[in-house]
Structures are given as C-alpha cells and as structure tokens.
Design an enzyme around this catalytic site. Sequence first.
Site, mmCIF file in Angstrom:
data_model
loop_
_atom_site.group_PDB
_atom_site.id
_atom_site.type_symbol
_atom_site.label_atom_id
_atom_site.label_comp_id
_atom_site.label_asym_id
_atom_site.label_seq_id
_atom_site.Cartn_x
_atom_site.Cartn_y
_atom_site.Cartn_z
ATOM 1 N N ASP A 1 70.643 48.553 89.090
ATOM 2 C CA ASP A 1 71.875 48.197 88.872
ATOM 3 C C ASP A 1 72.365 47.217 89.915
ATOM 4 O O ASP A 1 71.516 46.580 90.642
ATOM 5 C CB ASP A 1 72.711 49.682 89.394
ATOM 6 C CG ASP A 1 74.424 49.428 89.305
ATOM 7 O OD1 ASP A 1 74.865 48.689 88.530
ATOM 8 O OD2 ASP A 1 75.017 49.841 90.346
ATOM 9 N N SER A 2 73.495 46.534 90.012
ATOM 10 C CA SER A 2 74.024 45.512 90.504
ATOM 11 C C SER A 2 74.183 45.934 92.180
ATOM 12 O O SER A 2 74.287 45.314 92.977
ATOM 13 C CB SER A 2 75.301 44.912 90.107
ATOM 14 O OG SER A 2 76.331 45.996 90.190
ATOM 15 N N CYS B 1 81.035 52.316 83.536
ATOM 16 C CA CYS B 1 80.439 51.808 84.727
ATOM 17 C C CYS B 1 79.979 52.731 85.838
ATOM 18 O O CYS B 1 80.551 53.877 85.881
ATOM 19 C CB CYS B 1 81.534 50.746 85.524
ATOM 20 S SG CYS B 1 80.754 50.109 87.071
ATOM 21 N N GLU C 1 81.787 49.514 96.482
ATOM 22 C CA GLU C 1 80.735 48.801 97.123
ATOM 23 C C GLU C 1 81.089 48.826 98.777
ATOM 24 O O GLU C 1 80.311 49.075 99.572
ATOM 25 C CB GLU C 1 80.311 47.411 96.854
ATOM 26 C CG GLU C 1 79.691 47.430 95.557
ATOM 27 C CD GLU C 1 78.221 47.807 95.698
ATOM 28 O OE1 GLU C 1 77.474 47.830 96.479
ATOM 29 O OE2 GLU C 1 77.548 48.385 94.487
ATOM 30 N N HIS D 1 79.510 52.836 88.834
ATOM 31 C CA HIS D 1 80.058 52.860 90.043
ATOM 32 C C HIS D 1 81.282 53.977 89.820
ATOM 33 O O HIS D 1 81.603 54.674 90.912
ATOM 34 C CB HIS D 1 80.562 51.685 90.529
ATOM 35 C CG HIS D 1 79.745 50.637 91.059
ATOM 36 N ND1 HIS D 1 78.721 50.159 90.273
ATOM 37 C CD2 HIS D 1 79.547 50.410 92.453
ATOM 38 C CE1 HIS D 1 78.130 49.207 90.920
ATOM 39 N NE2 HIS D 1 78.492 49.200 92.496
ATOM 40 N N CYS E 1 73.116 50.431 84.724
ATOM 41 C CA CYS E 1 74.198 49.626 84.968
ATOM 42 C C CYS E 1 74.903 49.331 83.230
ATOM 43 O O CYS E 1 74.061 49.014 82.367
ATOM 44 C CB CYS E 1 73.840 48.391 85.520
ATOM 45 S SG CYS E 1 74.965 46.883 85.347
HETATM 46 N N1 DGL Z 1 77.572 49.416 87.840
HETATM 47 C C1 DGL Z 1 77.843 48.513 87.073
HETATM 48 C C2 DGL Z 1 77.939 48.840 85.673
HETATM 49 O O1 DGL Z 1 77.835 49.963 84.961
HETATM 50 C C3 DGL Z 1 78.073 46.990 87.561
HETATM 51 C C4 DGL Z 1 79.203 46.562 87.964
HETATM 52 C C5 DGL Z 1 79.329 45.565 88.443
HETATM 53 O O2 DGL Z 1 78.368 44.728 89.117
HETATM 54 O O3 DGL Z 1 80.189 44.565 87.776
HETATM 55 O O4 DGL Z 1 78.817 47.976 84.826
#
Ligand code: DGL
Length: 271
Positions: A11-12, A185, A153, A187, A74
């Site tokens: 993931d990011s 997402c 984050e 997150h 992600c």
């Molecule tokens: N967690 C990620 C997603 O599911 C990335 C969010 C991001 O880095 O902008 O899209």
Amino acid sequence: MDRNAPIGVFDSGVGGLTVVREIIRQIPDERVVYFGDTARVPYGTKSRDTVIRYSRQIIRFLRTKDVKAIVIACNTASSYALETVKKESDIPVIGVINAGAKMAAEITKNGRIGVIGTEATINSGIYTEVIRKFNPRAEVFGKACPLFVPLVEEGLLHDSVTDEIAFRYTADLKGKYIDTLVLGCTHYPLIRSTLRRIMGEGVELVNPAYETAIELKQLLEKEGMSCDQNCGPDEKYQFYVSDLAEKFTNIAKAILPEQVKETLQIPIEEY
Ligand code: DGL
C-alpha cells in the site's frame, strides 16, 4: 513455487495493514511481507502512469523476498495498476476492488450504494463499473475524501478534526438515501467507528479487506499453494517502508500489536 513462501502485500502507507489484519484472521498460517510506500504517500492524487511505475518497483522489491502471490492492498493502485501488473506477472496478483464491489452489489436492498475513496479511485469510475457488473440496476454514488489518508497517516483515528472532515464528506451521500457504503480506500477501516456513527445504523459499511482475504484464501487453496508449515512470529511477518520507519512502526503497532516489532527502510527508487 514454494507453498510456504510469504505473501507480498503493499500500500502507499499504513492502510494496507487493514488487509493484513484480515489475512491474519482468515489464514493465520500464512507468512506476510508488507511494504508501505511512506516516502510517496498519498497515491490518490497521483497520475495513472506514476502509480503504475510505483507498483512495478514495489513488486520488483517484493519478488526479492520470493513471495508466492501479491495483494495490492490499495484501492488506488488496484484501480490504476492491477490490470497492467497482472499481465506482467507469473505469480498471482489480486487487488481489493472486485471483492468489495461484489459484496456491496449483493447486500444492498434499495440498490443505492455509496463509495468513498481517493480522488484517483473515484475518478476512475471503477467501483461503478464493477458493482454494475454484479448488479446492473445499482445506483452508485462516489465521493472522493482526499483528507482522510493524511489524517490516518498522522494517527488521528479518534479525533474531532477527523469527525468534522467526515461530516463534510458524507453530507452529500446522506442525501442520496444509500443503504450501503463501500470503504473504498484501505485506510478508511481505521476510522470505521467515526463513519459508523456519522452514517447511522441504517447504512451497511463494506470493508473490502475482509472479502479480499477470503478471495486470497480461496485462490491459494485452488492453486495448492496454501502454507502447510508453521513458522515463528519474527520470520512470519516482515514490514518494510520507503521512509520514516519508526513513525510507521508506532502507528502499525496500534493496528497489529502482536505482529509489528520493527520496520526496515529500503530505497524503493532503486528497484
Ligand atoms: N490506501 C490507499 C487506497 O486504498 C491509498 C491512499 C493514498 O495513498 O492516497 O486507495
């Protein structure tokens, strides 16, 4: 391919740990190598070409760990890069969109589904497309929520600032009378309690991480690639990032307290 090799997950940043959490719940014997691209987060505001380039680099890094399969944990990278990197790979690569979209299409009663995600995921229209494949009459309402990723984050999981932003982002969706909301997402499950409170009990929240772990489990079983050996915790879960390893460890420990011991930083641009 060694059936006891680890699964690569990326993931990011910390968001993909919500997918790792489900993998641990559903297939606890599997080993995991996780990579969070903390030097380049967020992905949601980047272009398709950039996200594809980042994903290729990460996959090259994960392959140095001899992973047997890759989970793109992600939504943004799944929207932009999955189809491309899948074609280039000789090991299975799965994303998070299909599983979550299928679940939403199945559980909605009134056919009105909300999707929240990054700008990239929402603008790609991929959730609408995949949900309609499973439920052609569904009406899908997307809403980009770009501030959620930096809030998560920063570890502001239970904070009045996050509440305020969530109220603003969800206002439109509430007016659409949705009965299902996809947390599009990885997150966002980390602020699930805030979203739950704001959306109310009448809206079902779909966390694609859960369905993705099931999809992975079924895939490993089908390919005869499920782990059949138990290994120690240190060997079992490994965490890597591209920057700020200690900061990542602190947030990650709140999500996976038993699994995260340390995080190593690697120069991802060199892969
Ligand atoms: N967690 C990620 C997603 O599911 C990335 C969010 C991001 O880095 O902008 O899209």
